[in-house]
Design a protein around this motif. Structure first.
Motif, short mmCIF file in Angstrom:
data_model
loop_
_atom_site.label_atom_id
_atom_site.label_comp_id
_atom_site.label_asym_id
_atom_site.label_seq_id
_atom_site.Cartn_x
_atom_site.Cartn_y
_atom_site.Cartn_z
N VAL A 173 0.80 -1.18 -0.10
CA VAL A 173 -0.06 0.00 0.00
C VAL A 173 0.95 1.19 0.03
N THR A 174 0.51 2.29 -0.91
CA THR A 174 1.33 3.60 -0.88
C THR A 174 0.42 4.58 0.00
N GLU A 175 1.13 5.15 0.86
CA GLU A 175 0.45 6.64 1.55
C GLU A 175 0.85 7.66 0.64
N ALA A 176 0.01 8.63 0.77
CA ALA A 176 0.23 9.95 0.20
C ALA A 176 -0.61 10.89 1.08
N ILE A 177 -0.06 12.25 0.98
CA ILE A 177 -0.69 13.33 1.68
C ILE A 177 -1.41 14.11 0.50
N VAL A 178 -2.74 14.71 0.99
CA VAL A 178 -3.38 15.81 0.08
C VAL A 178 -3.38 16.99 0.98
N LYS A 179 -2.89 17.90 0.54
CA LYS A 179 -2.78 19.21 1.16
C LYS A 179 -4.22 19.84 1.08
N PRO A 180 -4.48 20.80 2.14
CA PRO A 180 -5.95 21.43 2.25
C PRO A 180 -5.80 22.52 0.64
N ALA A 181 -7.19 22.34 0.22
CA ALA A 181 -7.58 23.06 -0.98
C ALA A 181 -6.51 22.89 -2.17
N ALA A 215 -12.42 11.25 4.55
CA ALA A 215 -13.28 11.32 3.15
C ALA A 215 -13.27 12.77 2.97
N ASP A 216 -14.79 13.25 2.57
CA ASP A 216 -15.00 14.72 2.40
C ASP A 216 -14.14 15.41 1.28
N GLY A 267 -18.27 10.97 1.07
CA GLY A 267 -18.68 11.42 2.25
C GLY A 267 -18.44 10.51 3.31
N LEU A 268 -18.43 11.00 4.42
CA LEU A 268 -18.09 9.85 5.77
C LEU A 268 -19.00 8.64 5.62
N THR A 299 -11.09 21.19 1.57
CA THR A 299 -11.33 21.36 2.95
C THR A 299 -10.22 22.08 3.52
N SER A 300 -10.17 22.52 4.75
CA SER A 300 -9.14 23.29 5.17
C SER A 300 -8.11 22.55 6.04
N LYS A 301 -8.28 21.03 6.07
CA LYS A 301 -7.43 20.24 6.69
C LYS A 301 -6.77 19.02 5.68
N LYS A 302 -5.61 18.72 5.89
CA LYS A 302 -5.09 17.68 4.98
C LYS A 302 -5.51 16.46 5.38
N LYS A 303 -5.30 15.66 4.33
CA LYS A 303 -6.14 14.10 4.05
C LYS A 303 -4.96 13.13 3.67
#
Length: 556
Positions: A452-460, A484-485, A511-512, A538-542
């Motif tokens: 499994v590969t992990e990655a971070i999506v920055k806010p906006a 989610a979201d 969605g959740l 959103t304003s949070k990283k995912k």
């Protein structure tokens, strides 16, 4: 002033010395001479001898300290090996003496007040009977001595002559004979009893001298002192007691006794009850961590189920089932060598766990945890507590009281709801983590080696994932966005110029409440790539988890 006082004291000394010189010349004159001439050389000789002895003893002490340092400075492996050998000798002695199956001491019965009174009354009656018999014997002796008094009265002689009178001696001897008869009777009764006691002692000695075969004891399905597997298990008990051999032996004996009392060997073969299917949702083994340890998950929120945990009987059913699961998991471990993975990683989920107000339930949990600590020592390589509620963090002392072992507490890791997935992924790969806890593993953990590969999506921001396909094949993938979201979309972009882009999945909101894991696939007819787009407004990283695999067209 000081000079005057010194002069006065000197004068006094001189005067006191002069007086004895005038009175006793022979005694006082030679007395000070030997003190001045003899004592100083003796003291010097003693000092010289003491210094010589100290010099001789000094190197010996240095050697002793050096030897002591050599003994103390041992590697952990050497200390462990030494403690294990001592422990094995004690276990061997206990097996030879059959101490593991020794019956427990009989319980002391408390006498009731009525029984105590009756016992005291019987003792008093015995005492009165003895007094009556003594009085009767004294009266009999007196009646026999009375007729001898008038016969001795007319003989008026001196005390020396009275001793020589034959009449008095005969009667006195007669009285003594009567007395000796009673003593002989008592001695005969005692002698008649003592041989029985001696024979009983002889029989007990003979019974102890009979050869006894060493007993065979197994624990976790492994016989003690039979092979290397036993060493691995004994080391667990030693580590649990900081390599204190005698304490480890006591712990081992208590564990063997506990297993016999609870019939663990029979429990593992017993059939699961109707509640087993519900219990399996609460506690289950799933996958391994990054080091290869089996992972056991527990959900404390299930304790809120009143149908399962409404009374003590149902709680005890769960405890028996939990012990059965633990025993099965332990017996599936590899004890062939110390390097084998013979312990677990425990993940405890405190989402919707019962509050501290439910004391009876928490007391049951503490007792259950204590049983596992005492009878399955050093089987936890790490304890992860996830989704810990906010009210639990300030009451960490109360939380820690559930785990009584200091060593187990040192292996504990606490994480709140927002950090739970990251905490799990730190020790367990996402492909091994169940979907329920943020991973991609479903009912059965993946064994095909798909990482499994992990990655971070920055806010906006948007994040793209490219899955290459160099030939005609079927490309499939799994993807999950923690929290989610976000929006998700996928398309196929061929490498050949002039080819058209194919929409695989239209952009849609995740969605959740939607399915947490997205599973998709596409049949590729020409070389190209799958491009996946994650749009986070959103304003949070995912955090994004994904994996994929290709299946050649010839295998389809």
């Amino acid at each position: 002033m000081a000079q005057e006082e010194a002069q006065k004291s000197a004068d006094v000394v001189v005067v006191s010395a002069e007086k004895p010189m005038t009175d006793d010349k022979e005694v006082t004159v030679p007395a000070p001479v030997p003190e001045k001439e003899v004592t100083p050389p003796v003291a010097s000789d003693e000092k010289v001898a003491a210094e010589a002895e100290a010099e001789k003893a000094a190197p010996v002490k240095e050697e002793e300290t050096v030897v002591a340092e050599k003994v103390v400075v041992l590697t952990p492996e050497e200390l462990e090996k030494k403690a294990l050998e001592e422990f094995k000798e004690l276990v061997r002695e206990a097996l030879n003496k059959r101490e593991f199956t020794a019956p427990p001491p009989p319980p002391v019965k408390e006498e009731k007040p009525e029984e105590k009174k009756s016992a005291e009354e019987s003792k008093e009656e015995d005492k009165t009977d003895e007094k009556k018999e003594e009085e009767k014997q004294e009266e009999a002796v007196k009646t026999e001595e009375k007729p001898s008094e008038p016969a001795a009265a007319p003989a008026e002689t001196k005390p020396e002559e009275k001793e020589a009178v034959p009449v008095t001696t005969e009667k006195a001897t007669g009285g003594e004979e009567d007395g000796t008869k009673t003593v002989e009777a008592i001695e005969e009764s005692i002698v008649s009893v003592t041989p029985q006691e001696s024979t009983a002692e002889e029989t007990t000695v003979v019974a102890e001298a009979e050869p006894v075969e060493p007993e065979e004891v197994s624990i976790y399905g492994v016989p003690l002192l039979q092979d290397e597997r036993s060493d691995v298990i004994l080391l667990k008990f030693l580590r649990a007691r900081d390599f204190k051999v005698k304490e480890a032996l006591t712990m081992l004996k208590n564990t063997v006794q506990w297993r016999k009392e609870n019939k663990i060997d029979e429990l593992i073969e017993a059939e699961a009850g109707e509640e087993a299917s519900e219990f399996e949702k609460m506690v289950f083994a799933h996958g391994v961590d990054k080091e290869g340890h089996v992972v056991i998950y527990s959900s404390y929120g299930e304790f809120q189920n009143k149908e399962l945990f409404s009374d003590k009987e149902k709680l005890n059913k769960f405890l028996n089932w939990r012990i059965q699961l633990q025993e099965k998991c332990v017996r599936a471990l590899d004890f062939s060598s110390p390097d084998a993975k013979s312990s677990f990683v425990f993940v405890s989920d405190f989402r919707n766990a019962p509050g501290l107000g439910k004391r009876a339930l928490w007391q049951f949990i503490r007792r259950a945890v204590k049983q596992f600590e005492d009878n399955y020592p050093e089987f936890a390589t790490r304890e992860l507590f996830i989704n810990v509620p906010w009210w639990y963090i300030p009451y960490y002392k109360t939380f820690g009281s559930i785990i009584t072992s200091p060593k187990t507490r040192s292996k504990m890791v606490l994480a709140g709801p927002s950090k739970s997935a990251d905490t799990i992924f730190k020790y367990i790969s996402p492909e091994q983590v169940p979907v329920k806890y943020g991973g991609l593993s479903k009912d059965i953990p993946s064994t095909n080696g798909d990482t499994v590969t992990e990655a971070i999506v920055k806010p906006a921001a948007k994040y793209t994932i490219e899955l290459p396909a160099s030939e005609a094949c079927t490309l499939s993938w799994e993807l999950r966005v923690l929290g989610a979201d976000v929006s998700y979309g996928a398309q196929f972009e061929p490498t050949t110029e002039g080819s058209y882009v194919v929409i695989v999945s239209k952009n849609r909101k995740i969605g959740l409440t939607d399915e947490p894991v997205i599973t998709d696939s596409f049949k590729v007819g020409e070389p190209g790539k799958i491009v996946i787009t994650i749009d986070n407004q959103t304003s949070k990283k995912k955090k994004v988890l994904y994996r994929f695999k290709t299946q050649p067209k010839s295998d389809i």
